[in-house]
Design an enzyme around this catalytic site. Structure first.
Site, PDB file in Angstrom:
ATOM      1  N   THR A  58       0.849  -1.186   0.000  1.00  0.00           N
ATOM      2  CA  THR A  58       0.000   0.000   0.000  1.00  0.00           C
ATOM      3  C   THR A  58       0.885   1.236   0.000  1.00  0.00           C
ATOM      4  O   THR A  58       1.853   1.315   0.763  1.00  0.00           O
ATOM      5  CB  THR A  58      -0.930   0.035   1.217  1.00  0.00           C
ATOM      6  OG1 THR A  58      -1.839  -1.072   1.140  1.00  0.00           O
ATOM      7  CG2 THR A  58      -1.745   1.325   1.251  1.00  0.00           C
ATOM      8  N   PHE A 102       1.265   5.103   0.826  1.00  0.00           N
ATOM      9  CA  PHE A 102       0.728   6.168   1.657  1.00  0.00           C
ATOM     10  C   PHE A 102       1.415   7.483   1.278  1.00  0.00           C
ATOM     11  O   PHE A 102       2.579   7.495   0.865  1.00  0.00           O
ATOM     12  CB  PHE A 102       0.988   5.900   3.138  1.00  0.00           C
ATOM     13  CG  PHE A 102       0.266   4.694   3.689  1.00  0.00           C
ATOM     14  CD1 PHE A 102      -0.888   4.840   4.450  1.00  0.00           C
ATOM     15  CD2 PHE A 102       0.755   3.416   3.467  1.00  0.00           C
ATOM     16  CE1 PHE A 102      -1.545   3.732   4.958  1.00  0.00           C
ATOM     17  CE2 PHE A 102       0.104   2.304   3.979  1.00  0.00           C
ATOM     18  CZ  PHE A 102      -1.043   2.461   4.719  1.00  0.00           C
TER      19      PHE A 102
END
Length: 416
Positions: free
Chosen positions: A285, A287
């Site tokens: 992921t 960020f």
């Protein structure tokens, strides 16, 4: 940074807690304006100062974005002169040290005093990402993405660390919309390996489960693995992964499991029924780190720049925009289209045919270049010619850290 539109030519006043500083230019051959807010002034000066370092570049500079002078002299001619508020004649205090960029620099990027907002509860992957981005920070949980944005805007937090895309689940569209709605700046990025676990109360067996709950992204990232495990159960989306674990523990629910991190199991007293249940071991992921002030773009390390733009003249304009980057050998790492909430549909009347309805979009682009580089400045100056709206969301260092996709410890050791 603000919408890239030409500025007026009126000098502005920068206000500090102790005194005001009047900003003026000694030479006005190519005029420019410093905006009234400190963040805009700092961003503008950062771009101007980069011209000094890149003066030897062979590419000739066309007029820069935001209406600022592209010549190296433009920055060196800035005189920052303090004057006393109590002096009616505003006499110059020549003995005072002029204001410099370092005086307006944002807070240090790392340190134990930083308050970092994230969406979720303790044990969430966003909390771990905040710990990777800002070691020893004070993590502030927020129940919604919107709250995390507002926490920074209202000075409750110094930074926010929020997900924008996942290698399996795709983009987190909500945060793309919020980036446009709020006036925060991207100051960095973190790529975080996600290692999912199937959690339940102690003593619960998989064959007795009737439901699995998690964040929608968590459910999507484990869909095939859950089927392979024979868990043909209801799958229910909740606000975040760690919140799912907290909900099961707080309500003593024994027929439900959560998809969350190993740290969440430790915090809420759950057992790990299955470890590493993500469909792909390379589950990452991305960020972004958000702040009230932008950082000064540099050229001594790899940088990435994020922009958003809109146009009103069809797909040929998108081709021209992309060509502005391709012509300068600038790599695009992301392009995302989102509906334009202000003008979602455009109606076009054709004679003897009828009315056509076209969707209007905002386009988000990430490219590998710093705003301190002339090629990036020239590319955006050209893009501005073809767009009705253009905004730089941030120019920030790329995350170059290494990670192990198969190691669960790499995604659960960031205890905050």
């Amino acid at each position: 940074m603000r919408t890239l539109l030409p500025s007026s030519h009126t000098p502005a006043t920068v206000t500090t807690p102790r005194r005001r500083f009047f900003i003026h230019s000694a030479k006005r051959s190519d005029s420019f304006t410093i905006n009234s807010s400190i963040s805009d002034w700092q961003s503008s000066c950062a771009i101007l100062s980069s011209k000094v370092n890149s003066q030897q570049q062979s590419e000739s500079l066309i007029p820069a974005v935001n209406g600022y002078n592209n010549s190296a002299a433009g920055f060196s001619d800035l005189n920052l002169v303090p004057f006393d508020d109590n002096n009616d004649n505003s006499k110059i205090q020549s003995k005072k040290k002029p204001l410099s960029i370092t005086d307006l620099s944002p807070a240090p990027m790392h340190g134990s005093n930083l308050r970092v907002a994230y969406q979720g509860v303790p044990g969430a992957y966003s909390e771990a990402a905040a710990g990777k981005a800002y070691p020893n920070c004070q993590a502030i949980p927020c129940d919604q993405f919107e709250v995390a944005f507002q926490a920074v805007e209202l000075w409750i937090a110094d930074r926010a660390v929020l997900p924008v895309e996942n290698s399996l689940g795709g983009s987190i569209h909500r945060n793309y919309d919020l980036l446009l709605r709020h006036r925060l700046h991207i100051v960095g990025e973190v790529q975080f390996p996600v290692h999912h676990c199937l959690l339940a109360l102690p003593g619960v067996r998989k064959e007795f489960l009737t439901r699995v709950i998690s964040h929608p992204q968590g459910l999507a990232q484990c869909e095939h693995t859950l089927t392979k495990l024979g868990l043909n159960v209801a799958r229910e989306a909740v606000d975040d992964t760690a919140g799912a674990a907290e909900f099961i523990a707080a309500n003593n629910i024994r027929d439900t499991a959560a998809i969350a991190s190993a740290r969440a199991a430790e915090i809420y007293g759950l057992e790990i029924l299955e470890d590493g249940i993500q469909d792909d071991a390379s589950n990452v992921t991305r960020f972004v780190m958000l702040a009230r002030e932008p950082i000064i773009p540099r050229t001594d390390r790899p940088f990435k720049t994020s922009i958003v733009f809109a146009h009103e003249k069809g797909t040929c304009v998108l081709f021209k925009v992309l060509s502005a980057f391709a012509f300068r050998n600038i790599s695009l790492t992301k392009i995302e289209s989102r509906p334009n909430h202000n003008v979602p549909i455009r109606l076009v009347d054709e004679a003897n045919v009828g009315t056509a309805k076209h969707f209007e979009y905002m386009f988000y682009i990430d490219f590998e270049a710093s705003m301190a580089e002339p090629r990036a400045q020239n590319a955006l100056a050209e893009v501005q010619e073809f767009t009705s709206f253009l905004r730089v969301l941030g120019s920030y260092p790329m995350d170059m850290t290494s990670w192990s996709p198969s190691s669960s410890s790499s995604s659960s050791t960031f205890s905050l």
